[in-house]
Design an enzyme around this catalytic site. Structure first.
Site, short mmCIF file in Angstrom:
data_model
loop_
_atom_site.label_atom_id
_atom_site.label_comp_id
_atom_site.label_asym_id
_atom_site.label_seq_id
_atom_site.Cartn_x
_atom_site.Cartn_y
_atom_site.Cartn_z
N ASN A 197 0.86 -1.18 0.00
CA ASN A 197 0.00 0.00 0.00
C ASN A 197 0.90 1.23 0.00
O ASN A 197 1.55 1.52 1.00
CB ASN A 197 -0.89 -0.04 1.25
CG ASN A 197 -1.73 1.21 1.41
OD1 ASN A 197 -1.85 2.00 0.48
ND2 ASN A 197 -2.30 1.39 2.59
N LYS A 205 -0.07 4.28 -0.28
CA LYS A 205 -0.77 5.43 0.32
C LYS A 205 -0.59 6.68 -0.57
O LYS A 205 -0.61 6.57 -1.79
CB LYS A 205 -0.25 5.66 1.74
CG LYS A 205 -0.23 4.38 2.56
CD LYS A 205 0.06 4.62 4.01
CE LYS A 205 0.22 3.27 4.71
NZ LYS A 205 0.09 3.35 6.13
N HIS A 243 -9.38 0.16 4.98
CA HIS A 243 -8.06 0.46 5.56
C HIS A 243 -8.23 1.37 6.77
O HIS A 243 -9.09 2.25 6.79
CB HIS A 243 -7.14 1.10 4.52
CG HIS A 243 -5.73 1.19 5.01
ND1 HIS A 243 -5.29 2.22 5.79
CD2 HIS A 243 -4.70 0.32 4.90
CE1 HIS A 243 -4.01 1.99 6.12
NE2 HIS A 243 -3.63 0.85 5.58
N GLU A 264 -6.74 3.90 7.81
CA GLU A 264 -6.70 5.35 7.59
C GLU A 264 -8.03 5.85 7.02
O GLU A 264 -8.46 6.97 7.32
CB GLU A 264 -5.52 5.71 6.68
CG GLU A 264 -4.21 5.60 7.46
CD GLU A 264 -3.05 5.03 6.69
OE1 GLU A 264 -3.05 5.10 5.45
OE2 GLU A 264 -2.13 4.49 7.35
N GLU A 311 -5.11 -6.06 10.16
CA GLU A 311 -4.12 -5.03 10.42
C GLU A 311 -4.44 -4.34 11.75
O GLU A 311 -5.25 -3.41 11.77
CB GLU A 311 -4.15 -3.98 9.31
CG GLU A 311 -3.84 -4.51 7.94
CD GLU A 311 -3.27 -3.42 7.04
OE1 GLU A 311 -2.11 -3.55 6.64
OE2 GLU A 311 -3.95 -2.43 6.79
N GLY A 355 2.47 1.39 10.78
CA GLY A 355 3.41 2.51 10.70
C GLY A 355 4.09 2.85 12.00
O GLY A 355 4.69 3.93 12.14
N SER A 362 3.60 -3.02 10.17
CA SER A 362 5.06 -2.97 10.35
C SER A 362 5.78 -4.24 9.89
O SER A 362 6.74 -4.68 10.51
CB SER A 362 5.39 -2.64 11.81
OG SER A 362 4.92 -1.34 12.13
C1 PEP Z 1 -0.60 -0.33 5.96
O1 PEP Z 1 -0.64 0.86 5.66
O2 PEP Z 1 -1.52 -1.07 5.57
C2 PEP Z 1 0.52 -0.84 6.74
C3 PEP Z 1 0.45 -2.06 7.17
O3 PEP Z 1 1.56 0.03 6.97
P1 PEP Z 1 2.99 -0.32 7.64
O4 PEP Z 1 3.52 -1.56 6.94
O5 PEP Z 1 3.83 0.88 7.39
O6 PEP Z 1 2.74 -0.60 9.09
#
Ligand code: PEP
Length: 251
Positions: A8, A10, A97, A99, A170, A176, A215
């Site tokens: 992703n 973003k 997601h 966000e 997630e 992040g 992460s």
């Molecule tokens: C994400 O944005 O779906 C995500 C898992 O980000 P990160 O890998 O940076 O934690």
């Protein structure tokens, strides 16, 4: 079932940056992509076509839209439809997601509408679910996951092709932040997700992919991808660089 190694991007990367990263990735992976893996990138809309064109010459590489609206076309300023996503080479669409849930205010019902609409419009959909830190601390992980799954999938046809629907677990506190859910936590959440999917769709739910996100890095992907019911990963930060994402793909 092939493992889905998804990225992703973003709101990162211009057209040139996105194309260069995609080209580097194809060069780095080349013929090394294992038979049982597929690569998927969710670039920003503005570089979907650029990345899709690079991937069109590479077996096992796909692009998808980070978001879409629940109509084919119309007076919906700023929105984009599954039909338009498919027109520029997208095979997948992302829904739920964290966000979009927690920064942009989308609720479970709207996410459910998008998930069923995207599937019926011919996209493969990855529906994200995951608890916030306070929900985890309050012992509410399963309650949150069950609600997000049942409402998020409420209008999905029971005839859905299981290859077209994936879930990404997630945990919001792991996105992040550099914090990763431990192996036991991932196994538990994925087994619970599978149980709910089985209760909705029956046996075919065993063919739906459940990805882990939060992460994921080159150093931890090998362990995560080998866990029970982990059928792929969804990667944010570490997918922005071809070197680190290629290491994750091959982990
Ligand atoms: C994400 O944005 O779906 C995500 C898992 O980000 P990160 O890998 O940076 O934690």
């Amino acid at each position: 079932m092939k493992k889905l190694m998804a990225a992703n991007w973003k709101m990162f990367k211009t057209w040139d940056e996105a194309r260069s990263t995609a080209e580097e990735l194809v060069d780095l992976i080349g013929a090394k992509l294992p038979e049982d893996r597929e690569i998927l990138i969710f670039p920003p809309f503005t570089s979907l076509k650029g990345v899709g064109d690079v991937f069109s010459k590479a077996e096992g590489f796909f692009v998808g839209g980070q978001d879409f609206y629940i109509e084919e076309e119309g007076a919906f300023t700023g929105e984009i439809s599954p039909k338009m996503l498919k027109d520029v080479g997208s095979v997948y669409g992302l829904t739920g997601h964290s966000e979009r849930r927690h920064v942009l205010g989308e609720d479970d019902t709207y996410i459910g509408n998008k998930t069923s609409y995207g599937l019926s419009a011919g996209l493969k959909v990855v529906l994200c679910i995951g608890e916030k830190l306070e929900e985890r601390k309050g012992g509410k992980i399963e309650e949150v996951l069950e609600r997000q799954l049942r409402v998020g999938l409420k209008d999905v046809s029971l005839d859905v092709d299981p290859k077209n629907l994936s879930i990404a677990y997630e945990p919001v506190w792991a996105i992040g932040t550099g914090e990763v859910a431990g192996p036991e936590e991932i196994i538990k959440a994925h087994a619970f997700t599978r149980k709910i999917l089985l209760s909705i769709f029956g046996e075919k739910a065993n063919e739906m992919r459940i990805l882990y996100g939060g992460s994921v890095k080159p150093g931890n992907c090998g362990e995560i991808i080998a866990l029970d019911n982990v059928d792929g990963v969804l990667v944010g930060g570490a997918s922005l660089h071809s070197e680190s994402f290629s290491q994750i793909i091959l982990a």
